[in-house]
Write a protein that holds these residues in place. Sequence first.
Motif, PDB file in Angstrom:
ATOM      1  N   ALA A  31       0.837  -1.195   0.000  1.00  0.00           N
ATOM      2  CA  ALA A  31       0.000   0.000   0.000  1.00  0.00           C
ATOM      3  C   ALA A  31       0.877   1.250   0.000  1.00  0.00           C
ATOM      4  CB  ALA A  31      -0.925  -0.002   1.217  1.00  0.00           C
ATOM      5  N   ASP A  32       1.944   1.181   0.787  1.00  0.00           N
ATOM      6  CA  ASP A  32       2.864   2.299   0.907  1.00  0.00           C
ATOM      7  C   ASP A  32       3.546   2.590  -0.430  1.00  0.00           C
ATOM      8  OD1 ASP A  32       3.936   4.217   2.464  1.00  0.00           O
ATOM      9  OD2 ASP A  32       5.518   2.978   3.315  1.00  0.00           O
ATOM     10  N   LYS A  33       4.015   1.537  -1.046  1.00  0.00           N
ATOM     11  CA  LYS A  33       4.727   1.636  -2.318  1.00  0.00           C
ATOM     12  C   LYS A  33       3.837   2.254  -3.401  1.00  0.00           C
ATOM     13  CE  LYS A  33       6.007  -1.801  -5.168  1.00  0.00           C
ATOM     14  NZ  LYS A  33       6.205  -3.240  -5.346  1.00  0.00           N
ATOM     15  N   ASN A  34       2.566   1.967  -3.327  1.00  0.00           N
ATOM     16  CA  ASN A  34       1.637   2.464  -4.338  1.00  0.00           C
ATOM     17  C   ASN A  34       0.972   3.782  -3.951  1.00  0.00           C
ATOM     18  OD1 ASN A  34       1.426   0.418  -6.652  1.00  0.00           O
ATOM     19  ND2 ASN A  34       1.511  -0.842  -4.821  1.00  0.00           N
ATOM     20  N   GLY A  35       1.447   4.366  -2.856  1.00  0.00           N
ATOM     21  CA  GLY A  35       1.008   5.717  -2.512  1.00  0.00           C
ATOM     22  C   GLY A  35      -0.386   5.809  -1.905  1.00  0.00           C
ATOM     23  N   CYS A  36      -0.951   4.684  -1.483  1.00  0.00           N
ATOM     24  CA  CYS A  36      -2.314   4.702  -0.927  1.00  0.00           C
ATOM     25  C   CYS A  36      -2.423   5.632   0.279  1.00  0.00           C
ATOM     26  CB  CYS A  36      -2.745   3.302  -0.500  1.00  0.00           C
ATOM     27  SG  CYS A  36      -2.444   2.024  -1.743  1.00  0.00           S
ATOM     28  N   PHE A  37      -1.375   5.668   1.102  1.00  0.00           N
ATOM     29  CA  PHE A  37      -1.462   6.445   2.338  1.00  0.00           C
ATOM     30  C   PHE A  37      -1.328   7.943   2.109  1.00  0.00           C
ATOM     31  CE2 PHE A  37       0.123   2.293   4.151  1.00  0.00           C
ATOM     32  CZ  PHE A  37      -1.138   1.913   4.595  1.00  0.00           C
ATOM     33  N   ALA A  38      -1.054   8.338   0.880  1.00  0.00           N
ATOM     34  CA  ALA A  38      -1.071   9.773   0.579  1.00  0.00           C
ATOM     35  C   ALA A  38      -2.509  10.279   0.666  1.00  0.00           C
ATOM     36  CB  ALA A  38      -0.495  10.018  -0.815  1.00  0.00           C
ATOM     37  N   CYS A  39      -3.460   9.402   0.408  1.00  0.00           N
ATOM     38  CA  CYS A  39      -4.870   9.816   0.369  1.00  0.00           C
ATOM     39  C   CYS A  39      -5.748   9.114   1.386  1.00  0.00           C
ATOM     40  CB  CYS A  39      -5.447   9.572  -1.019  1.00  0.00           C
ATOM     41  SG  CYS A  39      -4.674  10.560  -2.296  1.00  0.00           S
ATOM     42  N   HIS A  40      -5.277   7.995   1.954  1.00  0.00           N
ATOM     43  CA  HIS A  40      -6.106   7.238   2.891  1.00  0.00           C
ATOM     44  C   HIS A  40      -5.410   7.072   4.221  1.00  0.00           C
ATOM     45  CE1 HIS A  40      -9.055   5.872  -0.111  1.00  0.00           C
ATOM     46  NE2 HIS A  40      -8.042   5.730  -0.938  1.00  0.00           N
ATOM     47  N   GLY A  41      -6.138   7.322   5.312  1.00  0.00           N
ATOM     48  CA  GLY A  41      -5.665   6.940   6.638  1.00  0.00           C
ATOM     49  C   GLY A  41      -6.209   5.552   6.920  1.00  0.00           C
ATOM     50  N   MET A  42      -5.660   4.877   7.909  1.00  0.00           N
ATOM     51  CA  MET A  42      -6.220   3.577   8.266  1.00  0.00           C
ATOM     52  C   MET A  42      -7.633   3.764   8.830  1.00  0.00           C
ATOM     53  SD  MET A  42      -4.268   1.176   7.393  1.00  0.00           S
ATOM     54  CE  MET A  42      -4.770  -0.291   8.285  1.00  0.00           C
ATOM     55  N   GLN A  43      -7.789   4.765   9.711  1.00  0.00           N
ATOM     56  CA  GLN A  43      -9.094   4.978  10.333  1.00  0.00           C
ATOM     57  C   GLN A  43      -9.800   6.200   9.773  1.00  0.00           C
ATOM     58  OE1 GLN A  43     -10.190   2.805  12.667  1.00  0.00           O
ATOM     59  NE2 GLN A  43      -8.282   1.649  12.631  1.00  0.00           N
ATOM     60  N   GLY A  48      -9.299  10.523   0.518  1.00  0.00           N
ATOM     61  CA  GLY A  48     -10.317   9.477   0.385  1.00  0.00           C
ATOM     62  C   GLY A  48     -10.693   8.961   1.768  1.00  0.00           C
ATOM     63  N   PRO A  49     -11.663   8.072   1.841  1.00  0.00           N
ATOM     64  CA  PRO A  49     -12.138   7.551   3.127  1.00  0.00           C
ATOM     65  C   PRO A  49     -11.072   6.749   3.860  1.00  0.00           C
ATOM     66  CG  PRO A  49     -12.995   6.247   1.308  1.00  0.00           C
ATOM     67  CD  PRO A  49     -12.336   7.442   0.694  1.00  0.00           C
ATOM     68  N   GLY A  50     -11.148   6.717   5.198  1.00  0.00           N
ATOM     69  CA  GLY A  50     -10.280   5.849   5.989  1.00  0.00           C
ATOM     70  C   GLY A  50     -10.593   4.405   5.638  1.00  0.00           C
ATOM     71  N   PHE A  51      -9.569   3.534   5.663  1.00  0.00           N
ATOM     72  CA  PHE A  51      -9.800   2.143   5.269  1.00  0.00           C
ATOM     73  C   PHE A  51     -10.788   1.445   6.218  1.00  0.00           C
ATOM     74  CE2 PHE A  51      -5.542   1.964   2.805  1.00  0.00           C
ATOM     75  CZ  PHE A  51      -6.190   2.434   1.672  1.00  0.00           C
ATOM     76  N   ALA A  52     -10.784   1.842   7.492  1.00  0.00           N
ATOM     77  CA  ALA A  52     -11.752   1.249   8.427  1.00  0.00           C
ATOM     78  C   ALA A  52     -13.178   1.656   8.045  1.00  0.00           C
ATOM     79  CB  ALA A  52     -11.428   1.669   9.854  1.00  0.00           C
ATOM     80  N   GLU A  53     -13.330   2.878   7.534  1.00  0.00           N
ATOM     81  CA  GLU A  53     -14.663   3.340   7.098  1.00  0.00           C
ATOM     82  C   GLU A  53     -15.136   2.527   5.892  1.00  0.00           C
ATOM     83  OE1 GLU A  53     -15.066   7.998   7.745  1.00  0.00           O
ATOM     84  OE2 GLU A  53     -13.231   7.541   6.675  1.00  0.00           O
TER      85      GLU A  53
END
Length: 107
Positions: A31-43, A48-53
């Motif tokens: 996820a990190d390598k693909n930049g997901c955390f630039a837009c998503h928090g875990m919660q 974009g929405p938090g992954f828990a959401e």
Amino acid sequence: MKKEWMACVAASLLLPGVVQAGTAADMQPLADKNGCFACHGMQTKLVGPGFAEVAARYKGDSEAAERLGKKIREGGKGVWGPVPMPAHGNLGEADARKLAEWVLSVG
Ligand code: HEC
């Protein structure tokens, strides 16, 4: 001075995603390598929405993993708001599916 303060706020906003992502040790680097955390928090929502959401929204939806895997690869908008998620065409289908399943397992 103001600039430094802003950077500090930005860093603390991103931090929850980085810290809590450690729960799935093998998926976080992907996820990190693909930049997901630039837009998503875990919660929590960032761009974009938090992954828990996301996980809460699709709980019990047996087709969610397939749909979300496709959306991660192709991008899309309109489910969480007007901001689109860009396509991640560099991700293979299997990796996108794995990421979708992992997102759905976040609680
Ligand atoms: C440039 C910002 C950005 C990046 C990078 C990004 N996303 Fe998103 N993501 C979004 C936005 C914005 C939405 C909400 C789209 C919508 O409302 O339909 C979203 C939605 C989602 C959803 C929910 C889709 C739905 O239909 O409910 C999942 C799952 C997701 N992203 C996973 C990922 C993964 C995994 C990655 C990394 C490969 C990633 N995102 C990278 C911005 C981003």
